[in-house]
Write an enzyme that holds these catalytic residues in place. Structure first.
Site, short mmCIF file in Angstrom:
data_model
loop_
_atom_site.label_atom_id
_atom_site.label_comp_id
_atom_site.label_asym_id
_atom_site.label_seq_id
_atom_site.Cartn_x
_atom_site.Cartn_y
_atom_site.Cartn_z
N CYS A 2 0.86 -1.17 0.00
CA CYS A 2 0.00 0.00 0.00
C CYS A 2 0.90 1.22 0.00
CB CYS A 2 -0.92 0.00 1.23
SG CYS A 2 -2.07 1.38 1.25
N GLU A 110 -2.87 0.19 -6.27
CA GLU A 110 -1.83 -0.83 -6.48
C GLU A 110 -1.41 -0.74 -7.94
OE1 GLU A 110 -0.49 -2.47 -4.17
OE2 GLU A 110 -1.96 -2.79 -2.56
#
Length: 237
Positions: A2, A110
DNA sequence: CCAGACGTTGTT
DNA sequence: GTCTGG
DNA sequence: CCAGACGTTGTT
DNA sequence: GTCTGG
């Protein structure tokens, strides 16, 4: 992992209400929606007030700086903490015992694809709304200035079935019932991949790449024909 | 004992 | 190549 | 995470 | 601060 995320709600008061947390009024004054929160940025964390059960919502810097660190140089290498090894890592062990937090967000990015052609996806709750990411925080005093900074890191887990084709890690998303066990006891059983149907993925523009870009248009779905001939990982969407 | 690290990810 | 900044 | 810098001196 | 490596 993340490495970028969003918090786009119009009012930070709504986040405080959702997490049943007291809002720091000084922090709240400067609130603005964020479409591209990057490492090093100030962001909101929910934590327990000292010694108590009451929750507070306030600002902290993304990238954990341990209280014993001589400088803040390692902050960018501590934006994530692997759930599997939290209890062993010297940099995270103490915080796991006494300084857990929740990071409110409404989506995270992502990147996937070959080097030089990586593309961002935005992952958000299927029904929309807020996500609760598991985190750790710490206070650090700058020895040169005496200034005290609060910083945090986001816990990561192996991916669920949705994220697995994109990436081999994802943030630890807490279900509502898991928030209190995490904040109050650091119960590591809550640090698992989100259910496979909890999130949805949208392909978004590579303008997300630059952390200088931070506006609502970053979240507009990018059409297949704009994608530059990348393979279709998400045929139906 | 003191010195030095303390981290994750992606890429090769 | 590696580190800093956003 | 990705983007962008990576340097010193002297002058304004 | 605390652990590992020399």
């Amino acid at each position: 992992m993340c490495g970028r995320f969003t918090l786009t709600v119009a009012r930070i008061e709504a986040v405080a209400e959702a997490f049943d947390a007291a809002l720091d009024p000084a922090d709240a004054a400067g609130y603005r929606p964020r479409y591209n929160v990057a490492p090093g940025d100030q962001h909101w964390i929910v934590r327990l007030a000292a010694g108590g059960r009451a929750r507070t919502l306030g600002l902290a810097g993304w990238g954990l700086v341990n209280h014993w660190a001589p400088d803040a140089a390692r902050a960018f290498q501590q934006i994530n903490a692997r759930a599997e090894t939290l209890a062993q890592r010297r940099a995270y062990r103490e915080a796991l015992k006494s300084r857990r937090c929740v990071v409110p967000t409404d989506g995270f990015y992502e990147w996937y694809g070959p080097p030089g052609a990586r593309r961002p996806m935005w992952l958000r709750a299927r029904a929309g709304g807020l996500l609760a990411l598991a985190g750790l925080y710490e206070h650090w005093t700058n020895p040169k200035t005496g200034e005290v900074r609060t910083t945090f890191t986001i816990v990561t887990t192996p991916p669920n079935a949705l994220v697995a084709p994109i990436h081999d890690r994802m943030p630890a998303v807490l279900a509502e019932a898991e928030i209190e066990p995490w904040l109050a006891k650091g119960d590591r059983r809550v640090l698992h991949a989100a259910p496979d149907d909890a999130l949805v993925a949208t392909r978004v523009s590579r303008r997300v790449n630059s952390a200088r870009n931070d506006d609502p248009s970053l979240l507009e779905p990018e059409r297949e024909e704009d994608a530059g001939g990348q393979q279709r990982l998400f045929g139906g969407s």
